[in-house]
Structure formats: C-alpha cells, structure tokens
Design a protein around this motif. Structure first.
Motif, PDB file in Angstrom:
ATOM      1  N   LEU A 186      15.115  31.254   8.636  1.00 42.05           N
ATOM      2  CA  LEU A 186      14.016  31.593   7.588  1.00 42.05           C
ATOM      3  C   LEU A 186      12.799  30.775   7.952  1.00 42.05           C
ATOM      4  CD1 LEU A 186      15.950  30.859   4.111  1.00 42.05           C
ATOM      5  CD2 LEU A 186      14.856  33.211   5.121  1.00 42.05           C
ATOM      6  N   ASP A 187      13.001  29.587   8.752  1.00 35.57           N
ATOM      7  CA  ASP A 187      11.695  28.759   9.366  1.00 35.57           C
ATOM      8  C   ASP A 187      11.119  29.696  10.250  1.00 35.57           C
ATOM      9  OD1 ASP A 187      11.754  26.747   7.553  1.00 35.57           O
ATOM     10  OD2 ASP A 187      13.016  25.182   9.180  1.00 35.57           O
ATOM     11  N   VAL A 188      11.636  30.391  10.931  1.00 36.54           N
ATOM     12  CA  VAL A 188      10.967  31.052  12.020  1.00 36.54           C
ATOM     13  C   VAL A 188      10.446  32.470  11.463  1.00 36.54           C
ATOM     14  CG1 VAL A 188      11.652  32.677  13.891  1.00 36.54           C
ATOM     15  CG2 VAL A 188      12.614  30.422  14.035  1.00 36.54           C
ATOM     16  N   ALA A 189      11.137  32.849  10.415  1.00 35.19           N
ATOM     17  CA  ALA A 189      10.399  34.060   9.788  1.00 35.19           C
ATOM     18  C   ALA A 189       9.330  33.486   9.051  1.00 35.19           C
ATOM     19  CB  ALA A 189      11.406  34.472   8.702  1.00 35.19           C
ATOM     20  N   HIS A 190       9.127  32.435   8.517  1.00 38.43           N
ATOM     21  CA  HIS A 190       7.937  32.059   7.730  1.00 38.43           C
ATOM     22  C   HIS A 190       6.944  31.727   8.685  1.00 38.43           C
ATOM     23  CE1 HIS A 190       5.824  30.354   4.460  1.00 38.43           C
ATOM     24  NE2 HIS A 190       5.580  29.273   4.897  1.00 38.43           N
ATOM     25  N   GLN A 191       7.023  31.094   9.696  1.00 36.72           N
ATOM     26  CA  GLN A 191       5.976  30.841  10.786  1.00 36.72           C
ATOM     27  C   GLN A 191       5.469  32.153  11.294  1.00 36.72           C
ATOM     28  OE1 GLN A 191       7.939  28.434  13.912  1.00 36.72           O
ATOM     29  NE2 GLN A 191       8.738  26.938  12.352  1.00 36.72           N
ATOM     30  N   ARG A 192       6.380  33.269  11.571  1.00 40.95           N
ATOM     31  CA  ARG A 192       5.677  34.597  11.869  1.00 40.95           C
ATOM     32  C   ARG A 192       4.802  35.108  10.900  1.00 40.95           C
ATOM     33  NH1 ARG A 192       7.897  37.435  16.015  1.00 40.95           N
ATOM     34  NH2 ARG A 192       7.823  39.447  14.746  1.00 40.95           N
ATOM     35  N   ASP A 193       5.353  35.133   9.698  1.00 42.16           N
ATOM     36  CA  ASP A 193       4.748  35.779   8.582  1.00 42.16           C
ATOM     37  C   ASP A 193       3.182  35.053   8.423  1.00 42.16           C
ATOM     38  OD1 ASP A 193       6.629  37.467   8.050  1.00 42.16           O
ATOM     39  OD2 ASP A 193       7.322  36.710   6.349  1.00 42.16           O
ATOM     40  N   VAL A 194       3.311  33.635   8.604  1.00 44.87           N
ATOM     41  CA  VAL A 194       2.085  33.079   8.307  1.00 44.87           C
ATOM     42  C   VAL A 194       1.121  33.466   9.311  1.00 44.87           C
ATOM     43  CG1 VAL A 194       0.971  30.812   8.382  1.00 44.87           C
ATOM     44  CG2 VAL A 194       2.723  31.185   6.901  1.00 44.87           C
ATOM     45  N   HIS A 195       1.689  33.417  10.671  1.00 42.81           N
ATOM     46  CA  HIS A 195       0.908  33.901  11.819  1.00 42.81           C
ATOM     47  C   HIS A 195       0.384  35.176  11.617  1.00 42.81           C
ATOM     48  CE1 HIS A 195      -0.409  34.495  15.982  1.00 42.81           C
ATOM     49  NE2 HIS A 195       0.242  35.614  16.011  1.00 42.81           N
ATOM     50  N   PHE A 196       0.850  36.091  11.176  1.00 41.57           N
ATOM     51  CA  PHE A 196       0.581  37.496  11.317  1.00 41.57           C
ATOM     52  C   PHE A 196      -0.508  37.641  10.057  1.00 41.57           C
ATOM     53  CE2 PHE A 196       4.519  38.559  13.438  1.00 41.57           C
ATOM     54  CZ  PHE A 196       4.024  39.078  14.708  1.00 41.57           C
ATOM     55  N   ALA A 197      -0.175  36.965   8.604  1.00 40.55           N
ATOM     56  CA  ALA A 197      -0.979  37.112   7.752  1.00 40.55           C
ATOM     57  C   ALA A 197      -2.381  36.193   7.969  1.00 40.55           C
ATOM     58  CB  ALA A 197      -0.305  36.401   6.548  1.00 40.55           C
ATOM     59  N   ASN A 198      -2.436  35.233   8.686  1.00 43.31           N
ATOM     60  CA  ASN A 198      -3.521  34.470   9.028  1.00 43.31           C
ATOM     61  C   ASN A 198      -4.385  35.565  10.000  1.00 43.31           C
ATOM     62  OD1 ASN A 198      -3.355  32.162   7.487  1.00 43.31           O
ATOM     63  ND2 ASN A 198      -2.450  30.956   9.155  1.00 43.31           N
ATOM     64  N   LEU A 199      -3.911  35.963  11.092  1.00 44.48           N
ATOM     65  CA  LEU A 199      -4.490  36.840  11.782  1.00 44.48           C
ATOM     66  C   LEU A 199      -5.226  37.947  11.341  1.00 44.48           C
ATOM     67  CD1 LEU A 199      -5.034  37.695  14.937  1.00 44.48           C
ATOM     68  CD2 LEU A 199      -2.935  38.483  15.050  1.00 44.48           C
ATOM     69  N   ALA A 200      -4.505  38.600  10.242  1.00 45.89           N
ATOM     70  CA  ALA A 200      -5.080  39.856   9.680  1.00 45.89           C
ATOM     71  C   ALA A 200      -6.301  39.561   8.677  1.00 45.89           C
ATOM     72  CB  ALA A 200      -4.014  40.313   8.723  1.00 45.89           C
ATOM     73  N   GLU A 201      -6.091  38.120   8.166  1.00 42.35           N
ATOM     74  CA  GLU A 201      -6.944  37.874   7.153  1.00 42.35           C
ATOM     75  C   GLU A 201      -8.431  37.499   7.755  1.00 42.35           C
ATOM     76  OE1 GLU A 201      -6.868  35.517   3.146  1.00 42.35           O
ATOM     77  OE2 GLU A 201      -6.811  34.197   4.839  1.00 42.35           O
ATOM     78  N   GLU A 202      -8.276  36.459   9.025  1.00 37.82           N
ATOM     79  CA  GLU A 202      -9.048  35.995   9.668  1.00 37.82           C
ATOM     80  C   GLU A 202     -10.038  37.187  10.384  1.00 37.82           C
ATOM     81  OE1 GLU A 202      -7.229  33.371  12.449  1.00 37.82           O
ATOM     82  OE2 GLU A 202      -6.734  31.964  10.676  1.00 37.82           O
ATOM     83  N   SER A 203      -9.256  38.191  10.938  1.00 37.77           N
ATOM     84  CA  SER A 203      -9.904  39.449  11.503  1.00 37.77           C
ATOM     85  C   SER A 203     -10.974  40.107  10.658  1.00 37.77           C
ATOM     86  CB  SER A 203      -8.902  40.236  11.991  1.00 37.77           C
ATOM     87  OG  SER A 203      -8.260  39.622  13.053  1.00 37.77           O
ATOM     88  N   LEU A 204     -10.251  40.212   9.242  1.00 37.76           N
ATOM     89  CA  LEU A 204     -10.901  40.878   8.234  1.00 37.76           C
ATOM     90  C   LEU A 204     -12.242  40.021   7.731  1.00 37.76           C
ATOM     91  CD1 LEU A 204      -8.115  42.019   5.827  1.00 37.76           C
ATOM     92  CD2 LEU A 204      -9.616  43.460   6.982  1.00 37.76           C
TER      93      LEU A 204
END
Length: 208
Positions: free
Chosen positions: A132-150
């Motif tokens: 779950l920790d790994v999953a959360h880190q990945r989700d945060v990474h992808f969400a941040n990347l998407a938001e920052e790109s937008l």
C-alpha cells in the motif's frame, strides 16, 4: 468518499500560481457558452485526452498518434494542445479538467486503513502495508506529474477534478452501451488501490 461531482485532490505537490483569465471575456458567464470538460489520461500508460461539449464527445485522441510510439505513457501534452487548437479554445475556456485518479480509495484513505485494522497481526499484514505504501507513492507521483503538467500548460488548479478510477471505467462502459439499467463490473490491475468493483447503474437517474 468518491463522488460523481469529482473532488479536489489534497495538495501533494508544489504550489503554482493560477493563470490569468482569458482575454476578451471568453471565460464569461455559464449561460452564454457551452460546458467544456477536458478528460485527461494520467501518465501511466496509453495516455490521451478528450473533449466533451455539453456532454457530447467532440474530440478524442491518444498521445501515440503524435509520438508514433505505441501505447505512449507520457503526459498527453500534444493531445491537449491539438484539441484546444482544433476547437479554438484556450485553457481558461475549459470548465473542468477531469482525471480518473485519486478520486476514490487510496493507500491513506479510511477504506484502506480499515483493511489494515482488520488484518491486525495476521501474517500478510506487513506485506500488504508495504504494498500500500508503494501504491500510494506511485499514485502521488503520477497525480503530481499530471497536475504540474496541466499548470505549466496554463490551466488553473481550480479547474482540475479527480474522479474514482473504477467509477470512470464503469461510467464509460455503461453510457456507451444501449442498456437502460445494468450491473457494471470493473476489473483492473489496480486503480485507486482497488482491483475490482460492482455498480448498479440506471440511465434514467444518470447515476451509477
């Protein structure tokens, strides 16, 4: 809690100033212009973007069409740029930027914490906690990347909404079907920390 209205994701990345309003008042009152929703695939795999105008899909394209790389996983910047230019829109003309991530359960949500409490000292508890920790880190990474790109493309954080991953799959399957009502089942490797969901959908109420 997941909501069909979408959610504002917790601030997980760095703050970026919102862009200025459209010149000439193109982001004027709702009564004088159509509702534009931009759907954006998060940078995980096979990314793309689509545009809905008053609930009708008017444009959809995948990033691989521009990069010529099959199942391109990069943030779909070229897709978004192409859609905006083709439709004569600016980022501020978009009412909602919708992403199917971080809108439902996640590794730090009450749903997952409840799972961990039920496991307590069971043998798989430590392994599940690490996963779950790994999953959360990945989700945060992808969400941040998407938001920052937008944000770099000129969108405002207030335009961005995060939707439950499986609910997005369910809506896409149901509303593209001919059924008035259906049981909708989703199975995925992982989406918002879940691998499968079951929904009862009714077209008349426009709710799943």
């Amino acid at each position: 809690e997941a909501s069909a209205a979408g959610a504002k994701r917790p601030r997980l990345g760095t703050e970026t100033a919102a862009p200025v309003a459209c010149a000439g008042g193109s982001n004027g009152s709702r009564s004088r212009r159509p509702l534009h929703v931009l759907g954006v695939g998060t940078p995980t795999h096979d990314t793309g973007a689509c545009l809905l105008r008053d609930g009708v899909v008017v444009h959809a394209v995948n990033e691989e069409r521009f990069s010529r790389e099959k199942l391109d996983s990069e943030f779909p910047r070229r897709c978004i740029k192409h859609i905006l230019e083709t439709e004569g829109l600016q980022p501020c003309d978009i009412d909602v930027v919708a992403l199917g991530l971080f809108g439902g359960a996640n590794a730090k949500s009450e749903q997952m914490l409840a799972v961990m409490r039920r496991l307590h000292d069971a043998p798989p508890a430590e392994a599940v906690h690490e996963r779950l920790d790994v999953a959360h880190q990945r989700d945060v990474h992808f969400a941040n990347l998407a938001e920052e790109s937008l944000l770099r493309m000129g969108f405002a954080r207030s335009q961005v909404r995060w939707y439950d991953h499986h609910l997005c799959h369910a809506y896409a399957a149901f509303y593209c079907s001919t059924f008035e009502g259906a049981t909708v089942v989703t199975f995925d490797g992982r989406g918002d920390c879940l691998s499968g969901t079951v929904y009862e959908a009714q077209r008349s109420s426009e709710a799943a």
